[in-house]
Structure formats: structure tokens, C-alpha cells
Scaffold this motif. Structure first.
Motif, PDB file in Angstrom:
ATOM      1  N   ALA A   1       0.831  -1.211   0.000  1.00 21.09           N
ATOM      2  CA  ALA A   1       0.000   0.000   0.000  1.00 21.09           C
ATOM      3  C   ALA A   1       0.864   1.258   0.000  1.00 21.09           C
ATOM      4  O   ALA A   1       0.478   2.292  -0.563  1.00 21.09           O
ATOM      5  CB  ALA A   1      -0.926  -0.001   1.217  1.00 21.09           C
ATOM      6  N   MET A   2       2.039   1.164   0.637  1.00 20.19           N
ATOM      7  CA  MET A   2       2.917   2.324   0.695  1.00 20.19           C
ATOM      8  C   MET A   2       3.722   2.508  -0.601  1.00 20.19           C
ATOM      9  O   MET A   2       4.357   3.541  -0.796  1.00 20.19           O
ATOM     10  CB  MET A   2       3.891   2.191   1.865  1.00 20.19           C
ATOM     11  N   LEU A   3       3.669   1.495  -1.463  1.00 22.94           N
ATOM     12  CA  LEU A   3       4.393   1.601  -2.718  1.00 22.94           C
ATOM     13  C   LEU A   3       3.565   2.260  -3.804  1.00 22.94           C
ATOM     14  O   LEU A   3       4.085   2.639  -4.855  1.00 22.94           O
ATOM     15  CB  LEU A   3       4.835   0.208  -3.199  1.00 22.94           C
ATOM     16  N   GLU A   4       2.239   2.384  -3.544  1.00 20.56           N
ATOM     17  CA  GLU A   4       1.388   3.035  -4.534  1.00 20.56           C
ATOM     18  C   GLU A   4       1.660   4.531  -4.523  1.00 20.56           C
ATOM     19  O   GLU A   4       1.595   5.186  -3.475  1.00 20.56           O
ATOM     20  CB  GLU A   4      -0.093   2.782  -4.211  1.00 20.56           C
ATOM     21  N   ARG A   5       1.966   5.067  -5.679  1.00 23.51           N
ATOM     22  CA  ARG A   5       2.277   6.489  -5.762  1.00 23.51           C
ATOM     23  C   ARG A   5       1.025   7.323  -5.531  1.00 23.51           C
ATOM     24  O   ARG A   5      -0.049   7.022  -6.069  1.00 23.51           O
ATOM     25  CB  ARG A   5       2.859   6.818  -7.135  1.00 23.51           C
ATOM     26  N   GLU A   6       1.147   8.383  -4.752  1.00 23.50           N
ATOM     27  CA  GLU A   6       0.040   9.314  -4.543  1.00 23.50           C
ATOM     28  C   GLU A   6      -0.202  10.077  -5.844  1.00 23.50           C
ATOM     29  O   GLU A   6       0.734  10.568  -6.469  1.00 23.50           O
ATOM     30  CB  GLU A   6       0.392  10.277  -3.411  1.00 23.50           C
ATOM     31  N   THR A   7      -1.476  10.166  -6.250  1.00 23.36           N
ATOM     32  CA  THR A   7      -1.826  10.856  -7.493  1.00 23.36           C
ATOM     33  C   THR A   7      -2.873  11.929  -7.226  1.00 23.36           C
ATOM     34  O   THR A   7      -3.516  11.954  -6.165  1.00 23.36           O
ATOM     35  CB  THR A   7      -2.371   9.869  -8.535  1.00 23.36           C
ATOM     36  N   PHE A   8      -3.045  12.800  -8.216  1.00 23.22           N
ATOM     37  CA  PHE A   8      -4.120  13.791  -8.156  1.00 23.22           C
ATOM     38  C   PHE A   8      -4.588  14.069  -9.575  1.00 23.22           C
ATOM     39  O   PHE A   8      -3.926  13.696 -10.555  1.00 23.22           O
ATOM     40  CB  PHE A   8      -3.649  15.086  -7.472  1.00 23.22           C
ATOM     41  N   GLU A   9      -5.747  14.687  -9.672  1.00 27.41           N
ATOM     42  CA  GLU A   9      -6.298  15.019 -10.980  1.00 27.41           C
ATOM     43  C   GLU A   9      -5.736  16.367 -11.434  1.00 27.41           C
ATOM     44  O   GLU A   9      -5.956  17.394 -10.785  1.00 27.41           O
ATOM     45  CB  GLU A   9      -7.817  15.092 -10.930  1.00 27.41           C
ATOM     46  N   LEU A  10      -5.011  16.353 -12.522  1.00 20.79           N
ATOM     47  CA  LEU A  10      -4.437  17.576 -13.083  1.00 20.79           C
ATOM     48  C   LEU A  10      -5.377  18.135 -14.139  1.00 20.79           C
ATOM     49  O   LEU A  10      -5.696  17.463 -15.135  1.00 20.79           O
ATOM     50  CB  LEU A  10      -3.070  17.274 -13.710  1.00 20.79           C
ATOM     51  N   VAL A  11      -5.853  19.376 -13.916  1.00 23.98           N
ATOM     52  CA  VAL A  11      -6.692  20.061 -14.888  1.00 23.98           C
ATOM     53  C   VAL A  11      -5.786  20.757 -15.888  1.00 23.98           C
ATOM     54  O   VAL A  11      -4.860  21.478 -15.500  1.00 23.98           O
ATOM     55  CB  VAL A  11      -7.618  21.089 -14.196  1.00 23.98           C
ATOM     56  N   VAL A  12      -6.016  20.524 -17.183  1.00 16.33           N
ATOM     57  CA  VAL A  12      -5.199  21.128 -18.232  1.00 16.33           C
ATOM     58  C   VAL A  12      -6.056  22.136 -18.997  1.00 16.33           C
ATOM     59  O   VAL A  12      -7.126  21.802 -19.511  1.00 16.33           O
ATOM     60  CB  VAL A  12      -4.649  20.067 -19.203  1.00 16.33           C
ATOM     61  N   GLN A  13      -5.583  23.394 -19.033  1.00 12.23           N
ATOM     62  CA  GLN A  13      -6.281  24.461 -19.734  1.00 12.23           C
ATOM     63  C   GLN A  13      -5.443  24.973 -20.903  1.00 12.23           C
ATOM     64  O   GLN A  13      -4.213  24.929 -20.857  1.00 12.23           O
ATOM     65  CB  GLN A  13      -6.549  25.637 -18.789  1.00 12.23           C
ATOM     66  N   VAL A  14      -6.145  25.451 -21.933  1.00 10.12           N
ATOM     67  CA  VAL A  14      -5.507  26.163 -23.029  1.00 10.12           C
ATOM     68  C   VAL A  14      -6.171  27.540 -23.100  1.00 10.12           C
ATOM     69  O   VAL A  14      -7.398  27.637 -23.306  1.00 10.12           O
ATOM     70  CB  VAL A  14      -5.650  25.423 -24.373  1.00 10.12           C
ATOM     71  N   ASN A  15      -5.373  28.579 -22.883  1.00 11.36           N
ATOM     72  CA  ASN A  15      -5.913  29.946 -22.821  1.00 11.36           C
ATOM     73  C   ASN A  15      -7.085  30.054 -21.837  1.00 11.36           C
ATOM     74  O   ASN A  15      -8.116  30.691 -22.119  1.00 11.36           O
ATOM     75  CB  ASN A  15      -6.340  30.451 -24.200  1.00 11.36           C
TER      76      ASN A  15
END
Length: 809
Positions: free
Chosen positions: A743-757
Motif C-alpha cells: 500500500a505504501m508503494l502506490e504512488r500518490e496521485t491527483f487530478e491535473l486540470v489542463v487548460q488552453v488559454n
């Protein structure tokens, strides 16, 4: 903070391990079934002809890391040590330095043992032995007798290099330009009665490496040493001598292209030819000069030399008479010592033919192609056919090989055959410092084995052991004269001794049961421990020593003395330790003594650096800057762990440091246990220590510190034990190896919002460990983002940590 003092700490823990017999593993009761959870960890035992060198430092540290890792991983680990004390290395050292080989050997053993303990190698010293003691070589003699009874040991006359001035047999390596390296006399070749082991009996079986975890290059070295060739044995007739001379060839399809016939200088027919020829003196002198050259020099010589023998050999396929030559490019050790020379299809034959203006006849050509001119055509492709080859012309080459061989068999002039480069092992030596061969010679009874109840035949102490034309033991009349064991009449002992390779061909079996006084070993105990799970050593021993050990193992298995037919399940060859770009050697003046290095820097930093320089199976460059850098790392580890202790943080096992610690556990475990990548494991611990050093007061710092200390223990056991104790723990050498929490080997992730202009174009799941630059690259690479860029130039990129990336176009 208390100062790090390696000498003090290392001495303390070495006393602890010795007092508590920390690395002693008892044997099971006889009859105990094999243990799947055992690990037999072994390194090639040292010659005590001097002190240890840096190569030993590498080899035995590798073994120590494996032993600690598997011991703490729940395996029953045996890691013994002994001394390969007999043989030329020790005797030559005694001759050089003065004194008796026994005294010098035992003095060196004492020094080596002391140094091994000083380095902290985890060795089971209860299993120690030296091959020069009667309680070991008694069983070497016993095993010889068993192999002799089985027909696997025999005596015959064979050619040797002989110095007429010193009146002694000399090794190939002691011949320089045909002269004795020691005295400069012209060397001769003589036929001398010698003892042999029938290693060729197992040549085919030794080419089967199935189930062995060996590096490809080691397998290739043994395959080349054994040298299996498929072909035909063809009988050529020399009518003047009234004999048929067999020739082995892998190319029976080229028989019609033979234009001359060549004998090796050592071939037994050469003397007879010289006796019949008016050029006899020339033939004898050429054979004498050629036969004392080293085989490698003869094979590599650019200038081809030879002498015409004055007779003809009849080619059985066409009845053609071929001139017989004696030439040194033909070796007695391969095939039969005679060849049919086909210069159109063999480069060495072509060079010889060109040197002596002999005919060249092409009989194999590319199908539908032109005949090559001016060079040998040696291709072995399927797309070739025979020409000018009688009834076989037009046949494809592979089919012609079979057809010509079958025709030879029908005519009684040949047969299909397999040839091996491997030859039977001549193991008797006309030297003093070796295991006596337990044989008595009797005028009435011949060759008589010494009865088992009279073993060991003890090697007597003699003062004059220099070689003088006969084995030194032959001068000891009191020892030589014994009653014949069979008839009671006057007999004489065998005065020659065994090659030291005999001692090291079974030592790994004796380690399993070293105190047994009634047998070399109890079979059930050997079956419990064998085969060796990890065998470490120099690749220079991959042929002779390991070929001989495999022969012994197979011979003893056929005698019912052992179960396994292979001694070493895994073999790991290590590279050379270099200094200034060259292998360390006394002749180059670039030798570093590990004792001085350990004294100056400490055992732990030296052990760490030996395995950190680079991959253990490759050559590595030793530098002062490198070892000093490792000393700084060890001091930093010492300081950082003490800072953690002083911070008194004992609560957390989760958080960034704990996550890093679990990732390091997984990495180091995989590197040592699966990948055998010892240097990258050290680098991983260094990364963890660096991360820990940034915040030694973090809630999970204590867990990270304990992990770093635990993982570095196989490499640097002294400082690890000391820090483990200061962290409030005990006996790290017995503490189970740490396990990574999935469980400690799972990388912490998050949702990255990508915008253009400023407009949302995609949402990506990404690792929280990515840098800003990496987040921008992920955003640019999104197919949805690419669709909205439409070739426009990105002028700027804004990053909101753990939230979004906005690309301005």
C-alpha cells in the motif's frame, strides 16, 4: 554527538559475533530430508601463498552480503571458508622466499584468517579446514582410489616439456621461445608416465547446462573448452610405414580437395618417419623446436613453418597420393594430431600451401556461383554444392557430408564421429608440496592401491624439495620403500603428488561434513546442503577448476556417493579490480593491499566501496576519491541517525519518509535477491539517507532511520549493528529482513486540470511526485490539448501545484 570510530566499533562487534557464534549453522541429523529453505553460499577458497588482494576483498564481500540477506530472509544459510594450501603457488612462494612450504603456508593461513575476521565477513569458522592437513587429504586419497577402481583414474605415458639442465618437467608457461624460463636451456619434449582422470567420459554431459543459472559467457567458455565437433574419422594409408592414420574432420565434403597431409610435431609417427628418412635429423630438430612452443603461440603464428617427411598418404576417396608434412600449426591435443589439408577450404591450410607452393583445389562452391580465387572459401551455408568430387559432384554440401561418410563406412575407411577438444586431465606432478598419490609399485604385482585402512599416506617433511630431475619424494628412501600391500614383497611408493586442482575439485562437499572422521562426508548431509546455491569467483577458474569439479561431482554421483550431478547451481563471475586503468598486479606496481586500506579507512567503508564502484561482474576502477567519498557517506549516516535519536520522534510510520523507506526496501530487496545488482542497492540506501537528512525531526524519521540501518547491514555490518543498538534494538544480524508494504508503494496521485488559454481541455491522473516541468510536458502531450493547439506556438505555461496547468498560446 559521539564521534564515529570505525576501529573501535568494528572490534566490538567482531567480539560479539565470535562470542555468540553468530554465523555457525549446525548440521542436521543424518537422514534428514533436504531443506528447500537452505542457501549454500560459497566463494572460491584462497591460496595461502601470500596475503589477500583486492580481488579477494570483492569476492568475499559479495558472499557476505548474500549470506546476511538470505539469513535474515528466513533461509538456513551455510557459508564456510577454508584454504587451498597445496600446490605450485605455495611451493614456488617458499622457494622464492626461503623456508619450508608447510611453515610458510600455515603462517599465511593464520594471517589471512585474522584479516577475514577483521573485515567482519560472516563465516562459519566451525567448518574451516586446509587441504594440506592429513585429515583432509586422507579423503582426497580415498576418493582417488574410488575413481581408480571405477576406471576413472589411470596411468599412461604422455608428452611433457622437459628441461635437460634442471632435469625436471616444466609447465607450458615456463617455456619462452623454446627455452626454459629459469635457466635458458633448450626445452625438450619427453614421454613420461603420468596419472590421468578420465574427464572425457563426461564431455557430452558437461555440455548440458539445463537447470544451471550461469552467465552466458561462462557457459560459452566451458563449451569452447570442451569443444564438441561433429564430423567423420577418415583412415589415410601411409604405405611406407604400413599403417592407417586416422584423421578427424568436420568437412568430409571437402575430401576430394585434399592436396597434402600434415602430422603434429608430437605425433608418435614422427620419430619413425625420421628414422627412415635421409632428412631424419632435420625432421627431429624441427619437431623438437616446434613441440616446445605453446599451443597458443603455434596457433597464432602468422608465418607457417614445416618440413616434408618424405612419404605419401593415400586419400581413401580417390586413391590420390598426398605428400606428408610435419608442421606446428597442427596440434596433438585436438583431433588425432593429423589432418588432411584442404587449402581451398581452410585458411590455415591455404596459408601453408601458399608458403610451400602446394596445390589448391576447389571442390565446394556457392550453388550456381563462381569458384572463389586467391583465398580459402570456408563457408558452411546450406546453399553450397560439390564440384570435381567424383560421384558426389553436384550434391548440396550437407547431403554430401552424409553421403561421403556413409560411403567411407561401407568401404571400411571411415565412420561418423564426434570429437572433443577436452582431453583427460593429467594430474600428477613431479613436485613435493601436494597430496601423495596412494599407489605402490611392485615388481610382482604391478600397480597396487594402498588399502583404505592405511590412509592417509602422509606427506613427509623434507628439507630439500627443489625439483632435480625426479620427484623430490623419490630421494626419501625411508618413505619410498614399503611392503607391497598385495604380496608383502618389496615395493616403492608413487613419488609424484597430485595437482592442487584435485583438492579443490571436491572441497565444497567436505564443508558440508568437515568433522567426519570415518568418511569424506555423510551422503544425507551432503544431499541436504548441495548443490551450492551461490558460487562466486574469478572467471579465470571457469574452465579448469570448474570443469574438474563437475567431473568429480559426476563421477561421485555414478559411484552413489552423492545425489546431485552438478556442484554449482548458480555461478557468478566477478570483474577485475583495476588501478590506473589496468588490472592490479605486482609486475605493474599498482597493487593495493586490502589490509592497509581497511586499517586506514575501516572495514565498513571499504566493503561498501568495493561493491559500489560498479557492477560486480565487470571490471572496476579503484580511486582514492571514491573510497574517501564512501567514508563521508558512512559518517553522514552516523550523524543523521544520531540526530533522529536525539529528536526522539517515535510515532509515525506513514508520510513521505515512510513512503520513501518502503520504496527503498522494495528496491534493495529486488536488487540483491533477484537482480544481483549490489551497487544500485547501495545507491538506493544513500538516496534514503539523503532524504532523511532533510528532516530528521519528521514524525516518520525514526522508521526511515531504522530502515536505512537495516538495509545497509549486509554491506556495513559493524556500523549497522552499533546504530541498531542505539536505536533501541538488538541483534540486527538475526532480525528479519524488512518487508515493503504494497500500500505504501502506490504512488500518490491527483487530478491535473489542463487548460488552453484558460479553457479546460483535459483532466489527467498524475503522480504527486512530478516536478513542474514534468507536469507541463504531460499537459502538452495530451491528445485533447494537441487538438486545440492546431499548430499554434505555446508562449507561456502556468502551474498551480497539485491543481492545474494553463498553456497560453
Amino acid at each position: 554527538m559521539e564521534r564515529y570510530e570505525p576501529a573501535k566499533i568494528e572490534a566490538k562487534w567482531q567480539r560479539v559475533w565470535e562470542d555468540r557464534q553468530a554465523f555457525v549453522v549446525p548440521n542436521p541429523e543424518p537422514g534428514t530430508p533436504p531443506n528447500p529453505s537452505k542457501r549454500y553460499v560459497l566463494e572460491q577458497l584462497p591460496y595461502p601463498s601470500g596475503s589477500l588482494h583486492m580481488g579477494h576483498m570483492l569476492v568475499y564481500t559479495l558472499g557476505c552480503v548474500r549470506a546476511h540477506f538470505y539469513r535474515r530472509s528466513g533461509y538456513e544459510v551455510m557459508r564456510p571458508m577454508g584454504f587451498d594450501a597445496f600446490g605450485l603457488p605455495a611451493e614456488n612462494a617458499a622457494i622464492r622466499d626461503g623456508g619450508h612450504p608447510r611453515e610458510m603456508t600455515e603462517r599465511n593461513i593464520e594471517g589471512i584468517r585474522e584479516f577475514m575476521k577483521r573485515v567482519g565477513w560472516s563465516i562459519d569458522w566451525s567448518r574451516e579446514f586446509s587441504t594440506h592437513t592429513p585429515d583432509y587429504y586422507r579423503w582426497t586419497q580415498w576418493l582417488f582410489l574410488k575413481l581408480y577402481e571405477a576406471g576413472l583414474a589411470y596411468r599412461k605415458a604422455a608428452p611433457v616439456k622437459w628441461c635437460p639442465n634442471d632435469e625436471t618437467v616444466i609447465a607450458n608457461e615456463q617455456v619462452k621461445d623454446g627455452r626454459c624460463e629459469r635457466c635458458g636451456a633448450l626445452v625438450e619434449t619427453r614421454n613420461v608416465e603420468q596419472w590421468f582422470f578420465r574427464t572425457t567420459k563426461y564431455a557430452e554431459e558437461m555440455l548440458d547446462f539445463e537447470g544451471l543459472d550461469w552467465p552466458e559467457r561462462i557457459v560459452a567458455m566451458q563449451e569452447h573448452w570442451i569443444g564438441r565437433s561433429q564430423g567423420a574419422e577418415v583412415q589415410f594409408r601411409i604405405e611406407e610405414l604400413g599403417v592407417d592414420v586416422p584423421v578427424f574432420t568436420t568437412r568430409p565434403d571437402t575430401l576430394f580437395g585434399a592436396t597434402f597431409f600434415v602430422l603434429a610435431p608430437e605425433h608418435p609417427l614422427v620419430d619413425e618417419l625420421a628414422a627412415r628418412s635421409p632428412r631424419g635429423d632435420e625432421i627431429r630438430e624441427y619437431a623438437r623446436r616446434a613441440s616446445v612452443k605453446r599451443a597458443e603461440d603455434r596457433a597464432a603464428a602468422e608465418e607457417k613453418t614445416g618440413v616434408f617427411a618424405g612419404v605419401q598418404a593415400t586419400n581413401p576417396v580417390n586413391g590420390e597420393e598426398l605428400p606428408v608434412w610435419v608442421a606446428d600449426y597442427v596440434l596433438m591435443d585436438y583431433g588425432t594430431g593429423a589432418i588432411m589439408a584442404v587449402p581451398a577450404h581452410d585458411e590455415r591450410d591455404f596459408e601453408f600451401a601458399r608458403a610451400f607452393d602446394l596445390p589448391v583445389r576447389t571442390v565446394v562452391v556457392p550453388a550456381g556461383g563462381e569458384r572463389p580465387e586467391g583465398e580459402a572459401f570456408v563457408g558452411h551455408s546450406e546453399n553450397e554444392e560439390l564440384v570435381d568430387s567424383g560421384q558426389f559432384s553436384g550434391l548440396p554440401s550437407p547431403e554430401a557430408k552424409r553421403a561421403i561418410t556413409e560411403w567411407l563406412e561401407q568401404q571400411g575407411r571411415g565412420r561418423a564421429a564426434v570429437n572433443y577438444r577436452l582431453r583427460d586431465w593429467g594430474f600428477s606432478r613431479q613436485r613435493y608440496w601436494g597430496c601423495p598419490i596412494p599407489i605402490v609399485y611392485c615388481d610382482e604385482c604391478g600397480v597396487v592401491p594402498v588399502p583404505e585402512d592405511e590412509l592417509p599416506v602422509v606427506l613427509p617433511d623434507i628439507d630439500d624439495y627443489l625439483p632435480k630431475g625426479k620427484p623430490p619424494l623419490a630421494s626419501n628412501e625411508e618413505w619410498m620403500r614399503v611392503p607391497c600391500p598385495r604380496c608383502g614383497g618389496e615395493g616403492r611408493r608413487e613419488a609424484e603428488t597430485m595437482d592442487t586442482f584435485v583438492d579443490s575439485s571436491w572441497y565444497f562437499l567436505r564443508y558440508c561434513d568437515p568433522k567426519n572422521g570415518g568418511a569424506p562426508f555423510e551422503r544425507s548431509i551432503v544431499d541436504y546442503w548441495m548443490p551450492v546455491d551461490f558460487y562466486q569467483g574469478g572467471v579465470d577458474h571457469a574452465t579448469m577448476h570448474m570443469i574438474y569439479a563437475r567431473f568429480f561431482q559426476k563421477g561421485l554421483a555414478d559411484l552413489g556417493l552423492v545425489r546431485d550431478r552438478e556442484p554449482f547451481a548458480r555461478f557468478h563471475g566477478n570483474g577485475w579490480v583495476q588501478l590506473g586503468g589496468a588490472k592490479m598486479s605486482k609486475s605493474r606496481g599498482n597493487v593495493l593491499g586490502p589490509d592497509a586500506i581497511v586499517e586506514r579507512y575501516g572495514a565498513d567503508p571499504t566493503r561498501l566501496y568495493m561493491l559500489f564502484i560498479g557492477p560486480a561482474d565487470q571490471d572496476m576502477e579503484w580511486t582514492e576519491e571514491g573510497i574517501e567519498g564512501m567514508v563521508r557517506f558512512v559518517r553522514r549516516l552516523w550523524r543523521i541517525v544520531h540526530e533522529v535519536i536525539e529528536a526522539e520522534q517515535r510515532t509515525g510510520e506513514s508520510g513521505p519518509l515512510a513512503r520513501k523507506a518502503h520504496a527503498t526496501i522494495a528496491k534493495v530487496t529486488d536488487d540483491i535477491g533477484r537482480r544481483e545488482s549490489f551497487n544500485t542497492a547501495i545507491a538506493a540506501v544513500m538516496e534514503l539517507v539523503n532524504e532523511l537528512g532533510r528532516d530528521t525531526a519528521a514524525p516518520d524519521a525514526d522508521f526511515a532511520a531504522e530502515t536505512a540501518v537495516s538495509l545497509i547491514q549486509p554491506y556495513a555490518p559493524h556500523i549497522a549493528e552499533e546504530l541498531w543498538q542505539r536505536l533501541g534494538r538488538e541483534r540486527l544480524w538475526e532480525t528479519p529482513w524488512p518487508q515493503a508494504d504494497p500500500a505504501m508503494l502506490e504512488r500518490e496521485t491527483f487530478e491535473l486540470v489542463v487548460q488552453v488559454n484558460g479553457k479546460v481541455r483535459d483532466r489527467l491522473q498524475v503522480s504527486a511526485e512530478l516536478s513542474e516541468d514534468e507536469l507541463i510536458e504531460r499537459a502538452k502531450a495530451s491528445p485533447k490539448v494537441q487538438a486545440h493547439l492546431d499548430g499554434q506556438e505555446i508562449r507561456q505555461a502556468f502551474v498551480v501545484p497539485r491543481k492545474l496547468v494553463n498553456l497560453v498560446v
